[in-house]
Design a protein around this motif. Structure first.
Motif, PDB file in Angstrom:
ATOM      1  N   ASP A 438       0.834  -1.207   0.000  1.00  7.81           N
ATOM      2  CA  ASP A 438       0.000   0.000   0.000  1.00  7.81           C
ATOM      3  C   ASP A 438       0.866   1.254   0.000  1.00  7.81           C
ATOM      4  O   ASP A 438       0.569   2.244  -0.682  1.00  7.81           O
ATOM      5  N   ALA A 439       1.944   1.223   0.798  1.00 10.95           N
ATOM      6  CA  ALA A 439       2.839   2.380   0.882  1.00 10.95           C
ATOM      7  C   ALA A 439       3.473   2.685  -0.470  1.00 10.95           C
ATOM      8  O   ALA A 439       3.685   3.849  -0.828  1.00 10.95           O
ATOM      9  N   VAL A 440       3.765   1.624  -1.238  1.00 11.79           N
ATOM     10  CA  VAL A 440       4.324   1.827  -2.577  1.00 11.79           C
ATOM     11  C   VAL A 440       3.286   2.486  -3.488  1.00 11.79           C
ATOM     12  O   VAL A 440       3.623   3.352  -4.306  1.00 11.79           O
ATOM     13  N   LEU A 441       2.026   2.098  -3.348  1.00 11.24           N
ATOM     14  CA  LEU A 441       0.954   2.726  -4.132  1.00 11.24           C
ATOM     15  C   LEU A 441       0.834   4.208  -3.783  1.00 11.24           C
ATOM     16  O   LEU A 441       0.654   5.063  -4.663  1.00 11.24           O
ATOM     17  N   ILE A 442       0.932   4.527  -2.500  1.00 11.81           N
ATOM     18  CA  ILE A 442       0.867   5.930  -2.076  1.00 11.81           C
ATOM     19  C   ILE A 442       2.048   6.704  -2.643  1.00 11.81           C
ATOM     20  O   ILE A 442       1.915   7.863  -3.057  1.00 11.81           O
ATOM     21  N   ASP A 443       3.207   6.055  -2.697  1.00 10.84           N
ATOM     22  CA  ASP A 443       4.385   6.718  -3.274  1.00 10.84           C
ATOM     23  C   ASP A 443       4.176   7.016  -4.751  1.00 10.84           C
ATOM     24  O   ASP A 443       4.555   8.076  -5.246  1.00 10.84           O
ATOM     25  N   GLU A 444       3.566   6.068  -5.460  1.00  7.31           N
ATOM     26  CA  GLU A 444       3.259   6.280  -6.885  1.00  7.31           C
ATOM     27  C   GLU A 444       2.298   7.451  -7.042  1.00  7.31           C
ATOM     28  O   GLU A 444       2.490   8.329  -7.898  1.00  7.31           O
ATOM     29  N   ALA A 445       1.254   7.484  -6.213  1.00 14.43           N
ATOM     30  CA  ALA A 445       0.284   8.579  -6.285  1.00 14.43           C
ATOM     31  C   ALA A 445       0.919   9.912  -5.923  1.00 14.43           C
ATOM     32  O   ALA A 445       0.622  10.945  -6.530  1.00 14.43           O
ATOM     33  N   THR A 446       1.818   9.885  -4.952  1.00 14.91           N
ATOM     34  CA  THR A 446       2.521  11.109  -4.557  1.00 14.91           C
ATOM     35  C   THR A 446       3.339  11.659  -5.709  1.00 14.91           C
ATOM     36  O   THR A 446       3.378  12.874  -5.946  1.00 14.91           O
ATOM     37  N   ASP A 447       3.981  10.768  -6.456  1.00 14.56           N
ATOM     38  CA  ASP A 447       4.772  11.212  -7.597  1.00 14.56           C
ATOM     39  C   ASP A 447       3.888  11.734  -8.723  1.00 14.56           C
ATOM     40  O   ASP A 447       4.294  12.622  -9.470  1.00 14.56           O
ATOM     41  N   LEU A 448       2.698  11.194  -8.874  1.00 12.05           N
ATOM     42  CA  LEU A 448       1.771  11.718  -9.882  1.00 12.05           C
ATOM     43  C   LEU A 448       1.355  13.151  -9.550  1.00 12.05           C
ATOM     44  O   LEU A 448       1.096  13.958 -10.442  1.00 12.05           O
ATOM     45  N   VAL A 449       1.307  13.448  -8.246  1.00 15.94           N
ATOM     46  CA  VAL A 449       0.926  14.796  -7.818  1.00 15.94           C
ATOM     47  C   VAL A 449       2.119  15.737  -7.867  1.00 15.94           C
ATOM     48  O   VAL A 449       2.031  16.864  -8.362  1.00 15.94           O
ATOM     49  N   GLN A 450       3.269  15.269  -7.364  1.00 19.52           N
ATOM     50  CA  GLN A 450       4.460  16.123  -7.289  1.00 19.52           C
ATOM     51  C   GLN A 450       5.697  15.285  -7.549  1.00 19.52           C
ATOM     52  O   GLN A 450       5.875  14.220  -6.961  1.00 19.52           O
ATOM     53  N   ARG A 451       6.581  15.775  -8.412  1.00 17.34           N
ATOM     54  CA  ARG A 451       7.748  15.012  -8.847  1.00 17.34           C
ATOM     55  C   ARG A 451       8.648  14.638  -7.672  1.00 17.34           C
ATOM     56  O   ARG A 451       8.944  15.460  -6.802  1.00 17.34           O
ATOM     57  N   THR A 452       9.097  13.377  -7.665  1.00 22.25           N
ATOM     58  CA  THR A 452      10.024  12.891  -6.651  1.00 22.25           C
ATOM     59  C   THR A 452      11.432  13.392  -6.947  1.00 22.25           C
ATOM     60  O   THR A 452      11.862  13.424  -8.100  1.00 22.25           O
ATOM     61  N   HIS A 453      12.160  13.758  -5.896  1.00 25.99           N
ATOM     62  CA  HIS A 453      13.538  14.235  -6.063  1.00 25.99           C
ATOM     63  C   HIS A 453      14.416  13.113  -6.612  1.00 25.99           C
ATOM     64  O   HIS A 453      14.379  11.977  -6.128  1.00 25.99           O
TER      65      HIS A 453
END
Length: 679
Positions: A438-453
């Motif tokens: 689930d945490a990996v899914l949230i990370d994917e969604a977070t990157d869709l919203v704002q680019r990961t460093h």
């Protein structure tokens, strides 16, 4: 006291003593630096002080670690035109550069170009080397040396005894560096450029982890300024593994590399739940990225009403069709959801400014910013492109069957959707029992919203166990950088284990990576790797077996026992040898074995805890054995290791891992019949 002219060993010891003194002087020079007059403010002073502190640490002289391990005598000066009679030079090769008070080198860093022939020169290609000398050490003191006259056609090529001894040296404590034993095929990978991604398929004992860590050290040497800005990260499978390898880079003078697990990277929520294998496989499937994108962008609502901006006595109207064009353009640009949302008010404001200019006004950027902050514009943006919390988005997907069905249509079938839906929906992000997937899914969604460093370089070890979604999470951390991917397809022990490196690299976003294969075994003895390789046709058909280059076949025994007392006895026998011993067992059998060791008065450690001279036995659950190594291994009940996994292939892969942790000897103990695949 003068050194005898005819005593080469004494001369080398003298050079070692002088080099240690020079290193000590280098350290003292740094410690004596006065920065009071060069730091403009408190912040600069703190940064400079930290840099000096790190430099002092990097110049530490580790008493038990050889300052240099080899010597090269060139026929000609490196870089010269090799003219007849040109003087050659002598270089001592070590873990770091050391110079005397005049600035002349006493030890050359192993990563320097002039050091490369130490690893690659051969009788067939001497690379202008007259002599290569290797040194043998005992607790930091030179006790032996061995010469190869590479340019002498009369001297036959031979295997280095000191090299074999260094490879087979007993292991107590954390993983150590391999700078003295890097082989030509390993060196090619270590010195490959920063711009390209390299994937290393390596069986047990081929040194792939060490190669990856030494590649980091080399890249930091060759591209220090760039990587200082962008950062470097080593990703391991678990904390025990990271603790085991954490001293390798500091021993090479590199103190700035960060270490983490994939779970650390995606720690957006607290992990309190677990998934069954079916749910974990679906959640880890790359198709979930498409579902998440659909679900996120479903929040964008096409405008149906105009935006009316009032400024003074004037009213400016942006019609709905023009707003729709702006929204459509932002969607077509495929930029992050959050970035597009931030751009939308500025685009609306620009449309208003165009109208102002047409009416004869001359608005500037300040007017546009003011319009973008207008309440009518803010209300329109909120209605058209509302903010979305990534964790809440995933929560809704996993809790709301209708919402999931709408956005998974044509991507996930009904069984897949049923597998990942929570039986009891959580009320909030905080109360949800999130799993690692689930945490990996949230990370994917977070990157869709704002680019990961993105970092400059990422090393991913034991990569064969990652799911496609985990590969994507790692890939986001090196979109503008490169990666070193390390693993062994035969050691994949998760239900979603990697089937091919090309597929994995595609998920990572590094389709053009170079795939290298290491098949020469340096760690596992011949008899042990031969026995373990019986499993390969069943767990990884077509994979090239590891061929041990060890001259010492090592100790190997399969012993039928009647109970845990016999297993404890096998541990006692292994502990009579110098070095570390690992007792590896199926997770379910660990408590029983722990009780037996305690009753027998044998102290033991858990995986990741550092062995000492007094406590050299580690009790290792099979699920945590990957990546670890011990001089001697006692493997308890192979069938129990296989039966402890959800399916036979995964169980046999887990057994393959457990069988290949030994450096000098393996004793397999069993009361139950052995798996038939072992013959």
């Amino acid at each position: 006291m003068s050194t005898p002219v005819d005593d080469p060993l004494a001369r080398e010891r003298s050079h070692l003593a002088a080099s240690r003194a020079a290193l000590r002087a280098m350290r003292e020079d740094v410690e004596a630096l006065d920065i009071s007059d060069v730091s403009a403010n408190w912040v600069n002073a703190q940064v400079l002080a930290r840099q000096i502190e790190e430099r002092v640490k990097a110049l530490a002289d580790l008493s038990d670690t050889p300052l240099f391990f080899g010597r090269l005598d060139y026929l000609h000066a490196p870089g010269s035109d090799r003219a007849e009679g040109a003087d050659g030079e002598r270089f001592y090769i070590g873990r770091r550069h050391v110079h005397d008070q005049d600035g002349d080198p006493m030890v050359i860093d192993w990563r320097a170009p002039v050091s490369q022939p130490f690893y690659r020169a051969s009788k067939k290609d001497p690379m202008d080397i007259a002599l290569r000398r290797r040194f043998g050490y005992t607790r930091g003191d030179i006790t032996a040396y061995e010469d190869e006259h590479l340019s002498d056609p009369g001297e036959a090529a031979r295997t280095s005894k000191l090299l074999q001894q260094e490879i087979e040296r007993p292991r107590v404590g954390p993983m150590r560096d391999i700078v003295a034993t890097i082989q030509p095929e390993q060196d090619e990978i270590v010195r490959s450029g920063l711009s390209g991604t390299v994937c290393v398929q390596g069986g047990p004992g081929t040194g792939k982890t060490a190669v990856g860590l030494h590649r980091v050290a080399y890249l930091l040497y060759a591209h220090r300024e760039r990587l200082a800005r962008t950062g470097t990260l080593v990703i391991g499978p678990n904390r025990s593994f990271l603790h085991y390898i954490e001293q390798v880079l500091p021993a090479l003078g590199e103190l700035t590399v960060q270490q983490a697990t994939v779970e650390d990277l995606v720690a957006h929520v607290e992990i309190r739940g677990t998934d069954d294998a079916t749910a974990a496989v679906v959640k880890g499937d790359a198709r979930m990225a498409r579902v998440l994108r659909r679900a996120l962008y479903s929040h964008v609502t096409p405008p149906t009403e105009p935006v009316v901006v009032v400024r003074g006595s004037r009213r400016w109207r942006v019609p709905a069709y023009e707003l729709a064009d702006i929204v459509g353009e932002l969607l077509d640009r495929d930029i992050r959801y959050g970035a597009a949302r931030e751009a939308l008010p500025q685009r609306i404001a620009h449309a208003v400014l165009v109208q102002m200019e047409r009416s004869g006004e001359a608005p500037d950027d300040r007017v546009q910013d003011a319009v973008a902050r207008n309440s009518a514009v803010k209300a329109a943006v909120k209605a058209i492109w509302p903010p979305v919390d990534p964790a809440k988005l995933v929560l809704r997907l996993l809790s709301d069957a209708e919402f999931l069905a709408t956005h998974a249509e044509g991507i996930l079938d009904a069984d897949d959707q049923k597998a990942i839906l929570w039986a009891k929906p959580a009320r909030s992000v905080k109360s949800a029992r999130w799993s690692t997937a689930d945490a990996v899914l949230i990370d994917e969604a977070t990157d869709l919203v704002q680019r990961t460093h993105s970092l400059g370089h990422v090393v991913l070890d034991e990569a064969q166990d990652l799911s496609p979604m985990q590969y994507r999470a790692v890939g986001r951390r090196c979109t503008t950088g490169s990666a070193t991917v390390l693993g062994d397809l035969a050691q994949g022990t998760t239900p979603w284990a990697t089937r091919s490196w090309q597929e994995a690299l595609t998920h990572l976003g590094k389709q053009d990576a170079v795939i290298e294969e290491l098949t020469a075994g340096f760690r596992v003895p011949t008899d042990v790797i031969t026995y373990a390789s019986r499993l390969l046709p069943h767990i990884a058909p077509g994979l090239t077996p590891v061929v041990s280059i060890r001259e010492n076949p090592g100790h190997f025994e399969v012993r039928q026992v009647s109970g845990t007392d016999d297993v404890v006895a096998a541990c006692r026998e292994s502990l009579r040898h110098e070095g570390s011993t690992g007792l590896i067992a199926a997770d379910a059998r660990v408590p029983e074995l722990a009780a037996a060791l305690t009753a027998a008065g044998i102290p033991y450690l858990g995986p990741g805890e550092e062995t000492t001279e007094d406590t050299r036995l580690t009790l290792v659950p099979a699920s945590l054995a990957k990546g670890l190594e011990y001089d001697y291994v006692v493997l308890d009940e192979p069938s129990a290791v296989v039966d402890g996994e959800p399916d036979e292939r995964t169980g046999l892969r887990r057994l393959y891992v457990a069988l290949t942790r030994a450096v000098s000897g393996l004793t397999v103990t069993h009361a139950a019949p052995l798996p038939e695949q072992l013959g």
